[in-house]
Design a protein around this motif. Sequence first.
Motif, mmCIF file in Angstrom:
data_model
loop_
_atom_site.group_PDB
_atom_site.id
_atom_site.type_symbol
_atom_site.label_atom_id
_atom_site.label_comp_id
_atom_site.label_asym_id
_atom_site.label_seq_id
_atom_site.Cartn_x
_atom_site.Cartn_y
_atom_site.Cartn_z
ATOM 1 N N TYR A 128 0.706 -1.245 -0.200
ATOM 2 C CA TYR A 128 -0.020 0.070 0.128
ATOM 3 C C TYR A 128 0.996 1.335 -0.049
ATOM 4 O O TYR A 128 0.367 2.411 -0.002
ATOM 5 C CB TYR A 128 -0.865 0.048 1.057
ATOM 6 N N GLY A 129 2.207 0.978 -0.172
ATOM 7 C CA GLY A 129 3.070 1.969 -0.076
ATOM 8 C C GLY A 129 3.356 2.884 1.374
ATOM 9 O O GLY A 129 3.751 4.109 1.231
ATOM 10 N N LEU A 130 3.105 1.998 2.408
ATOM 11 C CA LEU A 130 3.069 2.509 3.739
ATOM 12 C C LEU A 130 4.597 2.418 4.119
ATOM 13 O O LEU A 130 4.838 1.592 5.236
ATOM 14 C CB LEU A 130 2.067 1.967 4.733
ATOM 15 N N ALA A 131 5.441 3.130 3.492
ATOM 16 C CA ALA A 131 6.984 2.896 3.568
ATOM 17 C C ALA A 131 7.318 3.134 5.139
ATOM 18 O O ALA A 131 8.215 2.469 5.663
ATOM 19 C CB ALA A 131 7.691 3.613 2.770
ATOM 20 N N SER A 176 0.290 -1.152 -19.205
ATOM 21 C CA SER A 176 1.490 -1.886 -18.924
ATOM 22 C C SER A 176 2.442 -1.021 -17.966
ATOM 23 O O SER A 176 3.402 -1.454 -17.496
ATOM 24 C CB SER A 176 2.190 -2.269 -20.099
ATOM 25 N N SER A 177 1.916 0.223 -17.966
ATOM 26 C CA SER A 177 2.658 1.091 -17.181
ATOM 27 C C SER A 177 2.647 0.733 -15.728
ATOM 28 O O SER A 177 1.539 0.714 -15.122
ATOM 29 C CB SER A 177 2.234 2.486 -17.480
ATOM 30 N N LYS A 178 3.873 0.767 -14.845
ATOM 31 C CA LYS A 178 4.003 0.623 -13.510
ATOM 32 C C LYS A 178 3.422 1.685 -12.706
ATOM 33 O O LYS A 178 2.401 1.463 -11.840
ATOM 34 C CB LYS A 178 5.354 0.415 -13.195
ATOM 35 N N GLU A 223 0.034 1.000 -10.264
ATOM 36 C CA GLU A 223 0.248 1.213 -8.962
ATOM 37 C C GLU A 223 -0.770 2.212 -8.315
ATOM 38 O O GLU A 223 -1.651 2.264 -7.381
ATOM 39 C CB GLU A 223 1.699 1.746 -8.481
ATOM 40 N N THR A 224 -1.039 3.535 -9.338
ATOM 41 C CA THR A 224 -2.116 4.447 -9.044
ATOM 42 C C THR A 224 -3.446 3.679 -8.907
ATOM 43 O O THR A 224 -4.162 4.062 -7.881
ATOM 44 C CB THR A 224 -2.011 5.599 -9.961
ATOM 45 N N LEU A 225 -3.819 2.780 -9.973
ATOM 46 C CA LEU A 225 -5.057 2.151 -9.894
ATOM 47 C C LEU A 225 -5.249 1.052 -8.714
ATOM 48 O O LEU A 225 -6.408 1.079 -8.293
ATOM 49 C CB LEU A 225 -5.265 1.363 -11.060
ATOM 50 N N SER A 252 -4.957 12.544 -15.512
ATOM 51 C CA SER A 252 -3.656 13.149 -16.060
ATOM 52 C C SER A 252 -3.019 12.133 -16.929
ATOM 53 O O SER A 252 -2.707 12.489 -18.099
ATOM 54 C CB SER A 252 -2.807 14.117 -15.074
ATOM 55 N N LEU A 253 -2.698 10.917 -16.416
ATOM 56 C CA LEU A 253 -1.904 9.861 -16.915
ATOM 57 C C LEU A 253 -2.679 9.543 -18.320
ATOM 58 O O LEU A 253 -2.153 9.444 -19.388
ATOM 59 C CB LEU A 253 -1.771 8.524 -16.239
#
Length: 560
Positions: free
Chosen positions: A63-66, A356-358, A362-364, A504-505
């Motif tokens: 979840y990106g909770l670094a 195919s974009s990371k 990741e955003t989705l 925006s993407l």
Amino acid sequence: MASVSHGDEHSKQDLEWGAVLFEYYQKDYFSALVEYEYAATIDNTIAQSLSGKLLQGGMLLSYGLADESHEIFQEALELGATPGIRNRAWYYLANLYYHKSQHAKAFDALQQVHGQIPQELHPEYHYLATLVNSSAEHIGVDESILDSLPEEHPHYPYIVFNLAIQQLRDGQVLLAIEKLKKVVSFELQNEELAILADRAKHGLAQIALQQGQNLIAWNHLTAIRTHGLYSNRALLTYAWTAIKLKQFNDAVAALEILNSRSIAIPEVQEAKVLLAHLYEQEGSSRKALKANLLAIDAFEDGVAKVDVARTIIAKQEVPKEFIQNLEVIIDDTDWFGSQPSVDYKKLTPFLIDLMSSKVLNETLKELSDLYAIQRNLIHWDRQAKQHQLIIKNAQSKSFDKQDKNILDKSEQLKRLLDDKKSELKLHALTLSEKQQQRFSALLENIEGDLSLLTSKVDRLQLVDKPYQQPEVYLQQVNDKHQQIKQKLRETNQYVAILEPVVRSLVNAELDKHEERMRYYWAQSRLAKARLYDTTLMTLDKAKHKAKQKRQAADSDGKDK
């Protein structure tokens, strides 16, 4: 009370932890984290162990909770964790950095892996190592990776492919060719590996073309399927190779297949211009002119579709619906069954490369998790209103004289029923033995019901006032409701931040399509104008020659 044996307690702990692992291996990390928190709350020893906490840290990283994960990993290092646990921590960090497109940090994290790595992470570690071009030093050189992994593992073909690309960059062409051919050998296993095999064949063809081996490249290209995710790029390369081999009919056949596909595909856009150019080079001016006219109409339609796609992505609920219909978007065969609320068929062809974009994935993924949290919070916010209604009704309960009178009447009714029961027993004595048995069963049921009713009445007579929730409980419920509202506001803020990122993407990708189509559109119009000029010049020359012939004929007639 019998004591619980150590074996039973151990089995109970395993069952509780099994619920966490089930969701984890399904890659449903949200549910896995919920199960983990429950297991930790009930003092599950596995959840509270270093390895259990490390698994929690890995899921938090998804979840990106670094920051939260860093605390867990730091604790593992400070407590003198085993090499396996330390390596697991570094792997999770490297995985996070890679998916955040921070390749340098991912490489540095993988370089911290030394010694033994946990067996279940072994293939995943090597797969990630090939993605970030790490040398996988803890087992030696790259070639040793394949010897340490079973071919049946799902990541094995991808590791072989990634190693081939890495060796190609390092100038080890022969080794790269060998591995790409190995990838091709997996093509019959499933559709996913068939697509990967098509990519490998295309790579082999590109290597052959760079070496000037056009016939070998041709053989690889003819083995690629004309359908599937990689077929568009392969067909275009096939056409260019055929042109080099002067096999124009084969080139036209490949371009015609591309020409029939969606204008949103970049290879199709190039194919339309190339097909018209090929006809022109062959001297088929009429075919070239027709191809250019059709291309002009197609590019005009494509630019209009880009405008429609922009309108769709700008709609308020589209990012949420986009995620909910993601499987439908990827698989066109499900469109008619699923019936998504927005016509994504006008949007999704432009997003084939973007999917195919990371960054987009990741955003989705993060946005999808936020929507799940948002739905849960909205559900509990609605439940909170029901809780408040229940509490309000409970506080308005009373126990007055009217209720006491009802209890007194119930006592009179009980005595009346007892008298009736006695009369029935006396009456039953006058019946036959068989009928008495039937009556006996009925009377037992009646006595049971009366006994239950009596016990309830007795308990109610002891009550002075209705039950009221403790004040501390009411305060706790109110605090929890406020927390739900606060968390919902925070979630809505995060959603409001991420939704414009998705838009925006998508819009940036649409800009690329529009710019490319407008360029090809201009090329087609220039080609059309040139062909018209050439045709007019040819007609003028023909007219001039015809006029000269007539003049010559007239001159000959006069001489005679």
